[in-house]
Write a protein that holds these residues in place. Structure first.
Motif, PDB file in Angstrom:
ATOM      1  N   GLY A   1       0.635  -1.287   0.000  1.00  0.00           N
ATOM      2  CA  GLY A   1       0.031   0.008   0.086  1.00  0.00           C
ATOM      3  C   GLY A   1       0.802   1.312  -0.145  1.00  0.00           C
ATOM      4  O   GLY A   1       0.586   2.232  -0.744  1.00  0.00           O
ATOM      5  N   ILE A   2       1.785   1.325   0.783  1.00  0.00           N
ATOM      6  CA  ILE A   2       2.726   2.678   0.990  1.00  0.00           C
ATOM      7  C   ILE A   2       3.358   2.674  -0.327  1.00  0.00           C
ATOM      8  O   ILE A   2       3.413   3.955  -0.830  1.00  0.00           O
ATOM      9  N   PHE A   3       3.910   1.838  -0.955  1.00  0.00           N
ATOM     10  CA  PHE A   3       4.848   2.128  -2.198  1.00  0.00           C
ATOM     11  C   PHE A   3       3.621   2.393  -3.383  1.00  0.00           C
ATOM     12  O   PHE A   3       4.283   2.760  -4.505  1.00  0.00           O
TER      13      PHE A   3
ATOM     14  N   LEU B   1       4.377   5.378  -5.863  1.00  0.00           N
ATOM     15  CA  LEU B   1       3.993   5.161  -7.317  1.00  0.00           C
ATOM     16  C   LEU B   1       3.048   6.363  -7.963  1.00  0.00           C
ATOM     17  O   LEU B   1       3.273   6.984  -8.973  1.00  0.00           O
ATOM     18  N   TRP B   2       1.948   6.482  -7.289  1.00  0.00           N
ATOM     19  CA  TRP B   2       0.714   7.359  -7.712  1.00  0.00           C
ATOM     20  C   TRP B   2       1.468   8.761  -7.693  1.00  0.00           C
ATOM     21  O   TRP B   2       1.078   9.614  -8.513  1.00  0.00           O
ATOM     22  N   TRP B   3       2.189   9.246  -6.493  1.00  0.00           N
ATOM     23  CA  TRP B   3       2.706  10.386  -6.492  1.00  0.00           C
ATOM     24  C   TRP B   3       3.762  10.694  -7.601  1.00  0.00           C
ATOM     25  O   TRP B   3       3.587  11.808  -8.481  1.00  0.00           O
TER      26      TRP B   3
ATOM     27  N   MET C   1      -0.202   4.694 -14.506  1.00  0.00           N
ATOM     28  CA  MET C   1      -0.053   3.802 -13.573  1.00  0.00           C
ATOM     29  C   MET C   1      -1.172   3.775 -12.430  1.00  0.00           C
ATOM     30  O   MET C   1      -1.213   2.956 -11.750  1.00  0.00           O
ATOM     31  N   LEU C   2      -2.307   4.639 -12.760  1.00  0.00           N
ATOM     32  CA  LEU C   2      -3.331   4.700 -11.770  1.00  0.00           C
ATOM     33  C   LEU C   2      -4.058   3.334 -11.706  1.00  0.00           C
ATOM     34  O   LEU C   2      -4.411   2.960 -10.416  1.00  0.00           O
TER      35      LEU C   2
ATOM     36  N   ARG D   1      -3.241  -2.371  -6.380  1.00  0.00           N
ATOM     37  CA  ARG D   1      -2.247  -2.437  -5.095  1.00  0.00           C
ATOM     38  C   ARG D   1      -2.982  -2.065  -3.602  1.00  0.00           C
ATOM     39  O   ARG D   1      -2.878  -2.764  -2.901  1.00  0.00           O
ATOM     40  N   ILE D   2      -3.431  -0.927  -3.703  1.00  0.00           N
ATOM     41  CA  ILE D   2      -4.075  -0.469  -2.682  1.00  0.00           C
ATOM     42  C   ILE D   2      -5.332  -1.852  -2.192  1.00  0.00           C
ATOM     43  O   ILE D   2      -5.486  -2.151  -0.893  1.00  0.00           O
ATOM     44  N   LEU D   3      -6.230  -2.104  -3.126  1.00  0.00           N
ATOM     45  CA  LEU D   3      -7.179  -3.021  -2.790  1.00  0.00           C
ATOM     46  C   LEU D   3      -6.468  -4.542  -2.364  1.00  0.00           C
ATOM     47  O   LEU D   3      -6.976  -5.227  -1.537  1.00  0.00           O
ATOM     48  N   LEU D   4      -5.252  -4.949  -3.142  1.00  0.00           N
ATOM     49  CA  LEU D   4      -4.727  -5.876  -2.430  1.00  0.00           C
ATOM     50  C   LEU D   4      -4.207  -6.013  -1.375  1.00  0.00           C
ATOM     51  O   LEU D   4      -4.266  -6.886  -0.334  1.00  0.00           O
TER      52      LEU D   4
END
Length: 264
Positions: free
Chosen positions: A121-123, A127-129, A245-246, A252-255
Motif C-alpha cells: 500500500g505505501i509504495f 508510485l501514484w505521486w 499507473m493509476l 495494489r491498494i485493494l490487494l
C-alpha cells in the motif's frame, strides 16, 4: 505440486515479476486462497529462469546493441547512447550487489503478511505521486550517473517484501523525469542482472539440497512463467503511456486491504 498448481503459480510469478504490483504479495495470497503449501525452492528457480529468458528475449536487439556499444567504448573510448545505457545498467546494479546481502538478511524477518500488505500500500502511494509528478523530459538514454544510482538504490528497497522491484524502480524513474515507457524499459533492463543473480543463488541452493527435483513440473513452470512474462512486458510497454499507473495503484491498494483483512 501438481500441474494445475504449477501453471497458476507460474502465471502469477511471470506476470507480477514485471508489473508494478508486488510478486511477493501475490505469492502470499494465492496459496492462501487455494490452501496450498509452499511451492519450494526448485519452483522458485524454475520461474526465475522463465522470467530471465523472457526479458532477455524481448530486449535481445537492445542488449546486442548495448553489448556492442559497451565493447567499442571500452576498446576505443567511443561513447554512444547504447554504451551509456549499458553502463547505466551496470552502475544501477551496484547498490543491490553491495547492499543486497545486508538488506536480504533484514527482509527475512519481514516476511509477514501484514508487513507485505503495508509495503504494498505505501509504495503504491509513492508510485501514484511519482506518476503525477513525472516531467517526462528525457528517456533512458539520457540518464545521468546520479539518476542511475538513485534508481539503483531504490531497487535495493525491493528486497523488502511487498515493495515490488519493478514498481519501485519505475517510481524512481518517473520521479527523475523519465517518461512512463522509458522508466519501464530501464526497470526491465535493470532486472536482468538481478534476476540472473537470484537464479544463480537459488540454483546453487537447489544443487545443495538433498530433495529430488520434479523435473516435468519445473519445465512446465519455466515455459509458463516465460510466456506470461514475455506477454506482460509486451502488453505493459504498449499500453503504459495511455493507461498510466493509476490502475496499478488502485489494484495494489485493494490487494493490501485484502491481505490486511485476511491476516489482521
Amino acid at each position: 505440486m501438481d500441474a494445475i498448481q504449477t501453471v497458476i503459480l507460474a502465471l502469477v510469478q511471470g506476470v507480477t515479476e514485471f508489473l508494478p504490483i508486488s510478486s511477493s504479495a501475490h505469492l502470499v495470497l494465492v496459496p492462501y486462497v487455494f490452501g496450498w503449501h509452499d511451492q519450494g525452492l526448485a519452483f522458485d528457480v524454475a520461474v526465475h529462469v522463465g522470467s530471465l529468458v523472457a526479458v532477455v528475449t524481448y530486449f535481445s536487439r537492445d542488449l546486442n546493441a548495448m553489448i556492442r556499444g559497451w565493447c567499442a567504448g571500452v576498446a576505443g573510448g567511443i561513447s554512444t547512447p547504447d554504451s551509456r545505457l549499458a553502463w547505466a545498467v551496470i552502475i544501477g546494479t551496484i547498490p543491490v550487489v553491495a547492499l543486497g546481502p545486508l538488506v536480504n538478511m533484514v527482509s527475512e524477518h519481514l516476511r509477514d503478511p501484514v508487513i507485505i500488505a503495508a509495503a504494498t500500500g505505501i509504495f503504491a502511494l509513492a508510485l501514484w505521486w511519482a506518476d503525477g509528478y513525472a516531467r517526462a523530459d528525457h528517456d533512458e538514454y539520457g540518464l545521468t550517473w546520479r539518476q542511475v544510482l538513485i534508481i539503483g538504490f531504490a531497487q535495493v528497497l525491493a528486497l523488502i517484501p511487498g515493495t515490488s522491484r519493478s514498481g519501485i524502480t519505475i517510481t524512481a524513474g518517473l520521479a527523475l523525469g523519465l517518461s512512463r515507457r522509458s522508466a519501464s524499459r530501464f526497470s526491465f533492463l535493470l532486472a536482468i542482472p538481478v534476476i540472473l543473480a537470484a537464479g544463480v543463488l537459488k540454483t546453487s541452493e537447489l544443487v545443495a539440497s538433498p530433495d529430488p527435483a520434479p523435473w516435468p513440473f519445473l519445465l512446465l513452470g519455466v515455459v509458463v512463467s516465460g510466456l506470461a512474462a514475455y506477454a506482460c512486458i509486451h502488453w505493459f510497454l504498449r499500453l503504459v503511456e495511455r493507461v498510466g499507473m493509476l490502475p496499478f495503484v488502485v489494484y495494489r491498494i485493494l490487494l493490501a486491504v485484502v491481505l490486511l483483512l485476511i491476516y489482521l
